[in-house]
Scaffold this active site. Structure first.
Site, PDB file in Angstrom:
ATOM      1  N   GLU A   1      13.740   0.535 -13.197  1.00 56.00           N
ATOM      2  CA  GLU A   1      14.646   1.884 -13.085  1.00 56.00           C
ATOM      3  C   GLU A   1      16.141   1.563 -13.854  1.00 56.00           C
ATOM      4  O   GLU A   1      16.650   2.459 -14.565  1.00 56.00           O
ATOM      5  CB  GLU A   1      14.536   2.160 -11.839  1.00 56.00           C
ATOM      6  CG  GLU A   1      15.301   3.633 -11.742  1.00 56.00           C
ATOM      7  CD  GLU A   1      15.334   4.186 -10.110  1.00 56.00           C
ATOM      8  OE1 GLU A   1      14.970   5.208 -10.110  1.00 56.00           O
ATOM      9  OE2 GLU A   1      15.515   3.327  -9.385  1.00 56.00           O
TER      10      GLU A   1
ATOM     11  N   SER B   1      21.057 -13.863 -24.196  1.00 56.19           N
ATOM     12  CA  SER B   1      20.032 -14.647 -24.171  1.00 56.19           C
ATOM     13  C   SER B   1      19.507 -14.774 -22.781  1.00 56.19           C
ATOM     14  O   SER B   1      20.206 -14.736 -21.872  1.00 56.19           O
ATOM     15  CB  SER B   1      20.476 -16.160 -24.564  1.00 56.19           C
ATOM     16  OG  SER B   1      19.383 -16.940 -24.513  1.00 56.19           O
TER      17      SER B   1
ATOM     18  N   ARG C   1      12.737  -1.011  -9.085  1.00 54.30           N
ATOM     19  CA  ARG C   1      14.124  -0.761  -9.072  1.00 54.30           C
ATOM     20  C   ARG C   1      14.798  -1.672 -10.196  1.00 54.30           C
ATOM     21  O   ARG C   1      15.889  -0.861 -10.734  1.00 54.30           O
ATOM     22  CB  ARG C   1      14.730  -0.978  -7.655  1.00 54.30           C
ATOM     23  CG  ARG C   1      14.476  -0.228  -6.569  1.00 54.30           C
ATOM     24  CD  ARG C   1      14.407   1.389  -6.854  1.00 54.30           C
ATOM     25  NE  ARG C   1      13.835   2.226  -5.879  1.00 54.30           N
ATOM     26  CZ  ARG C   1      12.942   2.964  -6.199  1.00 54.30           C
ATOM     27  NH1 ARG C   1      12.362   2.833  -7.410  1.00 54.30           N
ATOM     28  NH2 ARG C   1      12.343   3.630  -4.994  1.00 54.30           N
TER      29      ARG C   1
END
Length: 167
Positions: free
Chosen positions: A111, A134, A108
């Site tokens: 995704e 960063s 996820r």
């Protein structure tokens, strides 16, 4: 020596060879010790003296611990001396078992970056200019957010802005 004795000697020498412990071995030991001892990541983090997010990352092989931090974690988790030494080494970061994560929770996040990565990039560049956030000078906080429709996972990430330089 007779050939059979040489073979036997070679076999015994090979059998006595101990494979060096790897960082993956340490991660597996940490997870098993945490389970067996009934510890939580926040409790371990408190003993180590760092955030639960950083400590978890360190003990899962993504951060380098100082000697005192590693020794504290080692005592708490009952780790052998070699594991404590490996916790103090610079890790190979960003290692997942597959290019596209198979674990549903990790997938996820993959995704999320696939869907919102271009949005993050556009908004960061519009606000800050050409650069990056960063992951080295970085903070994260993960908490539970109560919601009548079902609790939510709240993750706050804060990374230093690093502009690209011209040369």
């Amino acid at each position: 020596m007779k050939p059979s004795n040489k073979t036997e000697a070679a076999f015994l020498a090979a059998a006595s060879y101990a494979k060096p412990m790897t960082r993956t071995d340490v991660t597996e030991m940490v997870v098993m010790a945490k389970i067996k001892k009934g510890l939580s990541w926040p409790k371990i983090a408190k003993a180590v003296g760092q955030s639960k997010e950083w400590t978890t990352a360190a003990l899962l092989g993504q951060m380098q611990m100082t000697k005192p931090q590693a020794e504290t974690a080692g005592r708490l988790l009952g780790l052998p001396a070699d594991a404590v030494l490996l916790l103090q080494q610079v890790p190979y970061k960003g290692s997942l078992p597959t290019a596209v994560p198979a674990d549903p929770l990790i997938y996820r996040f993959y995704e999320l970056v696939n869907v919102y990565g271009t949005t993050f990039k556009e908004l960061i560049h519009e606000e800050f200019g050409d650069g990056i956030m960063s992951a080295i000078d970085f903070k994260m906080d993960l908490s539970r957010e109560a919601d009548p429709k079902g609790d939510r996972v709240k993750i706050t990430m804060s990374g230093k802005y690093l502009p690209y330089k011209t040369y």
